[in-house]
Design a protein around this motif. Structure first.
Motif, PDB file in Angstrom:
ATOM      1  N   UNK A   5       0.819  -1.207   0.000  1.00 42.68           N
ATOM      2  CA  UNK A   5       0.000   0.000   0.000  1.00 42.68           C
ATOM      3  C   UNK A   5       0.860   1.267   0.000  1.00 42.68           C
ATOM      4  N   UNK A   6       1.994   1.217   0.671  1.00 44.73           N
ATOM      5  CA  UNK A   6       2.852   2.400   0.723  1.00 44.73           C
ATOM      6  C   UNK A   6       3.835   2.440  -0.441  1.00 44.73           C
ATOM      7  N   UNK A   7       4.070   1.292  -1.090  1.00 44.00           N
ATOM      8  CA  UNK A   7       4.980   1.222  -2.225  1.00 44.00           C
ATOM      9  C   UNK A   7       4.185   0.796  -3.451  1.00 44.00           C
ATOM     10  N   UNK A   8       3.636   1.780  -4.139  1.00 41.08           N
ATOM     11  CA  UNK A   8       2.738   1.525  -5.257  1.00 41.08           C
ATOM     12  C   UNK A   8       3.471   0.853  -6.418  1.00 41.08           C
ATOM     13  N   UNK A   9       2.729   0.087  -7.218  1.00 43.04           N
ATOM     14  CA  UNK A   9       3.357  -0.540  -8.404  1.00 43.04           C
ATOM     15  C   UNK A   9       3.896   0.519  -9.359  1.00 43.04           C
ATOM     16  N   UNK A  10       5.065   0.242  -9.909  1.00 42.55           N
ATOM     17  CA  UNK A  10       5.700   1.128 -10.872  1.00 42.55           C
ATOM     18  C   UNK A  10       6.145   0.311 -12.076  1.00 42.55           C
ATOM     19  N   UNK A  11       6.201   0.928 -13.225  1.00 44.03           N
ATOM     20  CA  UNK A  11       6.778   0.286 -14.399  1.00 44.03           C
ATOM     21  C   UNK A  11       8.286   0.490 -14.321  1.00 44.03           C
ATOM     22  N   UNK A  12       8.994  -0.556 -13.938  1.00 42.13           N
ATOM     23  CA  UNK A  12      10.420  -0.454 -13.650  1.00 42.13           C
ATOM     24  C   UNK A  12      11.250  -1.189 -14.695  1.00 42.13           C
ATOM     25  N   UNK A  13      12.436  -0.664 -14.955  1.00 42.02           N
ATOM     26  CA  UNK A  13      13.398  -1.354 -15.806  1.00 42.02           C
ATOM     27  C   UNK A  13      14.742  -1.384 -15.095  1.00 42.02           C
ATOM     28  N   UNK A  14      15.590  -2.323 -15.469  1.00 47.40           N
ATOM     29  CA  UNK A  14      16.880  -2.511 -14.810  1.00 47.40           C
ATOM     30  C   UNK A  14      17.981  -1.757 -15.548  1.00 47.40           C
TER      31      UNK A  14
END
Length: 352
Positions: free
Chosen positions: A315-324
């Motif tokens: 809840x405090x760390x919302x989903x993000x579109x992440x890349x490495x």
């Protein structure tokens, strides 16, 4: 209003630095004398946005270590730009544990002969106990209507961030900016993705107000009321947004994508051995991967290595579109040479 904002800045832990980029001590409360009558002293060097984390993690480790071994330990952490910390340790600064913002900086310490080049293999997840990301903070009501990366390049939008020439944490932000533009160009079928990334990043960084450290940018944005958007590390921005004294003054904007900021740590073997605390230092870095350590990490808005604990804090760390990093760049030595060395990409784009 100014009093409330100043109170918030202080609550974030020495947010007001008289000289941006200077080091600050975070010392856990001194424990009682151990059964052997000696308190082990452990010195840790970290980067700027970890002050609040180590104000909680250090005493937690001290209690845990006392319970497990019967011995007392006193952990002291100093903070500063990651690159400077690495250079200082390599030059002789007495530090038992390096908890820095990019593995290239720990490699600098390894090249000085203070720990093995294989240091990544000694802890889980390549010695990365948590990650972060790049997000934005705007003023309440978002008066400039900043919605994503493209808005940072608008001439009427004043953006703030730390200087990539100064430390590793700022370099992650710069690389996220560059990679976003390159990825967008590729998705559009363009064949000039590198040129598009260069053009976009130049627009952002030529106009941005840069400070030597993330905390300097945060201070300027919160207390001095400078700028329209602060873009930087997720944990730093979410702490500002969650602070009761400033919660009604700012809004968080989540961009379309972000680089995964991988945060490593390692025991500085030669120094810890010389101080007679190698076993304590090893227990300390392992504590970061324990359930208790991971809980404290997540509490401070970092993305923990543990999937179970990350799920608890979804809840405090919302989903993000992440890349490495490895998906968009070759390796850190190449990136340092191409982007951050004298006369390289960053210098060319900073005309102002």
């Amino acid at each position: 209003m100014k009093t409330a904002l100043l109170r918030s800045a202080l609550a974030l832990g020495a947010l007001l630095l008289a000289v941006a980029g200077c080091e600050e001590k975070t010392t856990a409360a001194a424990p009682d004398a151990s059964a052997e009558g000696r308190v082990a002293k452990l010195s840790v060097a970290s980067y700027d946005p970890t002050r609040e984390l180590y104000q909680e993690l250090n005493p937690a480790f001290e209690r845990w270590y006392k319970q497990k071994t019967g011995r007392d330990v006193d952990v002291e952490t100093d903070h500063g730009p990651s690159g400077k910390q690495a250079r200082d340790i390599a030059a002789g600064k007495e530090t038992d544990v390096a908890a820095l913002s990019v593995d290239f900086d720990i490699d600098t310490i390894a090249k000085a002969g203070l720990l093995p080049a294989t240091w990544r293999e000694r802890l889980p997840n390549g010695s990365v106990p948590y990650t972060s990301a790049v997000i934005f903070l705007v003023r309440k009501g978002n008066p400039k209507q900043v919605k994503g990366w493209e808005d940072l390049a608008r001439p009427e939008v004043v953006a703030l961030c730390p200087d990539p020439k100064t430390g590793g944490g700022a370099r992650w932000i710069y690389l996220s900016t560059w990679a976003h533009a390159a990825r967008k160009a590729k998705a559009e079928g363009r064949t000039d993705a590198e040129a598009a990334a260069r053009e976009f990043t130049a627009k952002v960084y030529d106009d941005a107000i840069l400070d030597p450290a993330m905390r300097g940018s945060s201070t300027r944005f919160i207390v001095q009321h400078t700028g329209d958007v602060l873009f930087g590390w997720e944990n730093e921005i979410l702490q500002i947004a969650a602070d009761p004294a400033t919660a009604d003054q700012f809004e968080v904007v989540v961009p379309s994508d972000s680089i995964t900021i991988e945060v490593p740590l390692a025991v500085v073997d030669k120094v810890a051995e010389r101080h007679g605390v190698k076993d304590v230092a090893e227990a300390y870095v392992q504590f970061h991967f324990s359930d208790e350590g991971q809980e404290l990490i997540a509490k401070r808005y970092n993305r923990p290595y543990s999937e179970a604990i990350a799920k608890k804090h979804a809840e405090r760390l919302k989903p993000l579109s992440l890349f490495r990093f490895k998906d968009e760049f070759s390796d850190w030595p190449t990136v340092m040479n191409v982007h951050f060395s004298q006369g390289a990409e960053l210098d060319k784009m900073r005309k102002k």
